[in-house]
Motif scaffolding. Structure first.
Motif, mmCIF file in Angstrom:
data_model
loop_
_atom_site.group_PDB
_atom_site.id
_atom_site.type_symbol
_atom_site.label_atom_id
_atom_site.label_comp_id
_atom_site.label_asym_id
_atom_site.label_seq_id
_atom_site.Cartn_x
_atom_site.Cartn_y
_atom_site.Cartn_z
ATOM 1 N N ARG A 1 3.873 5.444 -5.885
ATOM 2 C CA ARG A 1 3.726 5.343 -7.336
ATOM 3 C C ARG A 1 2.673 6.333 -7.843
ATOM 4 O O ARG A 1 2.849 6.974 -8.884
ATOM 5 C CB ARG A 1 3.356 3.910 -7.726
ATOM 6 N N ALA A 2 1.577 6.437 -7.109
ATOM 7 C CA ALA A 2 0.522 7.372 -7.487
ATOM 8 C C ALA A 2 1.023 8.811 -7.424
ATOM 9 O O ALA A 2 0.729 9.633 -8.306
ATOM 10 C CB ALA A 2 -0.691 7.187 -6.588
ATOM 11 N N ALA B 1 0.834 -1.207 0.000
ATOM 12 C CA ALA B 1 0.000 0.000 0.000
ATOM 13 C C ALA B 1 0.867 1.254 0.000
ATOM 14 O O ALA B 1 0.589 2.217 -0.729
ATOM 15 C CB ALA B 1 -0.927 -0.009 1.203
ATOM 16 N N ARG C 1 -6.389 -4.717 -5.877
ATOM 17 C CA ARG C 1 -5.285 -5.431 -6.516
ATOM 18 C C ARG C 1 -4.331 -6.003 -5.476
ATOM 19 O O ARG C 1 -3.851 -7.138 -5.598
ATOM 20 C CB ARG C 1 -4.530 -4.476 -7.451
ATOM 21 N N ILE C 2 -4.057 -5.229 -4.447
ATOM 22 C CA ILE C 2 -3.142 -5.673 -3.394
ATOM 23 C C ILE C 2 -3.708 -6.886 -2.661
ATOM 24 O O ILE C 2 -2.986 -7.857 -2.380
ATOM 25 C CB ILE C 2 -2.871 -4.511 -2.415
ATOM 26 N N ALA D 1 2.219 1.727 -3.394
ATOM 27 C CA ALA D 1 1.178 2.186 -4.319
ATOM 28 C C ALA D 1 0.958 3.696 -4.175
ATOM 29 O O ALA D 1 0.729 4.402 -5.162
ATOM 30 C CB ALA D 1 -0.122 1.429 -4.061
ATOM 31 N N ASP E 1 -11.771 0.751 -4.187
ATOM 32 C CA ASP E 1 -10.520 1.280 -4.729
ATOM 33 C C ASP E 1 -9.767 0.191 -5.495
ATOM 34 O O ASP E 1 -9.417 -0.843 -4.914
ATOM 35 C CB ASP E 1 -9.639 1.820 -3.606
ATOM 36 N N THR F 1 -5.051 6.601 -6.036
ATOM 37 C CA THR F 1 -5.654 5.620 -5.137
ATOM 38 C C THR F 1 -6.139 6.279 -3.853
ATOM 39 O O THR F 1 -5.508 7.218 -3.344
ATOM 40 C CB THR F 1 -4.650 4.497 -4.798
ATOM 41 N N GLY G 1 1.876 5.251 -11.201
ATOM 42 C CA GLY G 1 0.750 4.361 -10.978
ATOM 43 C C GLY G 1 -0.531 5.157 -10.858
ATOM 44 O O GLY G 1 -0.506 6.405 -10.774
ATOM 45 N N PRO G 2 -1.675 4.486 -10.847
ATOM 46 C CA PRO G 2 -2.962 5.196 -10.787
ATOM 47 C C PRO G 2 -3.201 5.844 -9.433
ATOM 48 O O PRO G 2 -2.647 5.424 -8.412
ATOM 49 C CB PRO G 2 -3.981 4.071 -11.037
ATOM 50 N N GLU H 1 -6.673 -0.114 -6.634
ATOM 51 C CA GLU H 1 -5.324 -0.450 -6.173
ATOM 52 C C GLU H 1 -5.373 -1.291 -4.900
ATOM 53 O O GLU H 1 -4.621 -2.263 -4.749
ATOM 54 C CB GLU H 1 -4.506 0.819 -5.930
#
Length: 308
Positions: A170-171, A164, A231-232, A167, A226, A179, A176-177, A228
């Motif tokens: 990255r966002a 997390a 996905r996790i 992520a 959400d 989140t 990354g997208p 992301e």
């Protein structure tokens, strides 16, 4: 008249230590709790102090002296698979209770004893860390993962929390997208901006427990939709299923395989449990019955009874 015989069962984990005092029939007389007893992190002295405190609390709850006379004592701890560690705790506990039969077990053995109908099958623990432990009908055992947060523990609360955090970074970079985890984690750690996560993690050395404690935020974000966070959790379920598959294949367990579940992540989250079971099904695994074990220390009591 025969003197009553008392049993003590300990479940020592990375977050807390639970103790049960029971009579020889297994009837629980008192429950106690103390801090973490993961000796790999806190050291032997701190772990032993937590175990003693939990036992004293259980005895107090039963209206008995802090160190009641015991006929059998079972202590379940993570990391005692290595003979040296097991012997060390065996000697320490035997010195505390020289008249008792003492059994030192891996914490996964407690879950297996508490959650499988005949004592064979699988125990999956997923909380701060993660391990799958299995026992065959012939008594052979095997494990997968449980190697700690640097070498393994895939699918664990720590792994989910770390994923997390990554992520969120990255966002922030645009790698990354966007989140909802960004706002959720900042709020949880009382921070204003994403870059503040860097000193929070590195300079203030956010520990394994703190990162694993981000799991509820990920679970809530996934439940709210959400992508992301979802996905996790899908990835976590897949890793837990892979470890399960490895143990089943190593022991050649016949289907259906009884499976006991323990730990705040897999027992506390319907989402993680569902992702794990979906991934297991995709791998062709048949798990039944599936039994959540809310109190692994009951498995320690069962093993203590066997020790008598």
């Amino acid at each position: 008249m025969n003197e009553p015989r008392y049993l003590m069962g300990i479940d020592g984990g990375g977050s807390k230590t639970a103790a049960l005092l029971a009579d020889e029939t297994g009837r629980v007389l008192g429950r106690g709790a103390a801090g973490a007893s993961n000796f790999q992190v806190a050291g032997h002295e701190a772990a032993q102090a937590a175990i003693v405190a939990a036992m004293a609390a259980a005895a107090a709850a039963a209206g008995m002296a802090p160190q009641p006379p015991l006929s059998a004592l079972c202590i379940g701890l993570s990391g005692v698979d290595r003979p040296g560690e097991r012997v060390s705790f065996q000697q320490w506990a035997a010195a505390l209770y020289p008249a008792a039969r003492v059994l030192i077990a891996n914490d996964a053995e407690l879950v297996l004893a508490a959650g499988t109908p005949q004592g064979w099958g699988l125990a999956l623990i997923c909380g701060t860390g993660a391990i799958v432990y299995g026992r065959s009908l012939a008594g052979q055992t095997a494990r997968a993962d449980g190697w700690g947060h640097l070498l393994g523990d895939e699918g664990s609360g720590y792994a989910i929390g770390l994923a997390a955090l990554r992520a969120v970074m990255r966002a922030y970079d645009g790698r990354g997208p966007a989140t909802a985890l960004s706002e959720a984690i900042l709020a949880r750690w009382s921070l204003a901006t994403v870059p503040e996560l860097v000193p929070r993690v590195y300079r203030e050395l956010a520990g394994k427990q703190e990162i694993a404690a981000l799991f509820p935020a990920v679970d809530a974000a996934a439940a709210a939709g959400d992508p992301e966070a979802q996905r996790i959790l899908v990835a976590a379920g897949h890793e837990l299923a892979l470890a399960t598959q490895a143990v089943i294949h190593r022991l050649e367990l016949p289907a259906p395989v009884p499976c006991a579940l323990a730990g705040g992540v897999v027992v506390g989250s319907q989402l993680v449990r569902s992702e794990f079971l979906a991934a297991a099904e995709k791998l062709g695994l048949t798990l039944a019955p599936i039994t959540p074990v809310a109190e692994p220390a009951l498995g320690a009591i069962a093993l203590a009874r066997l020790a008598l």
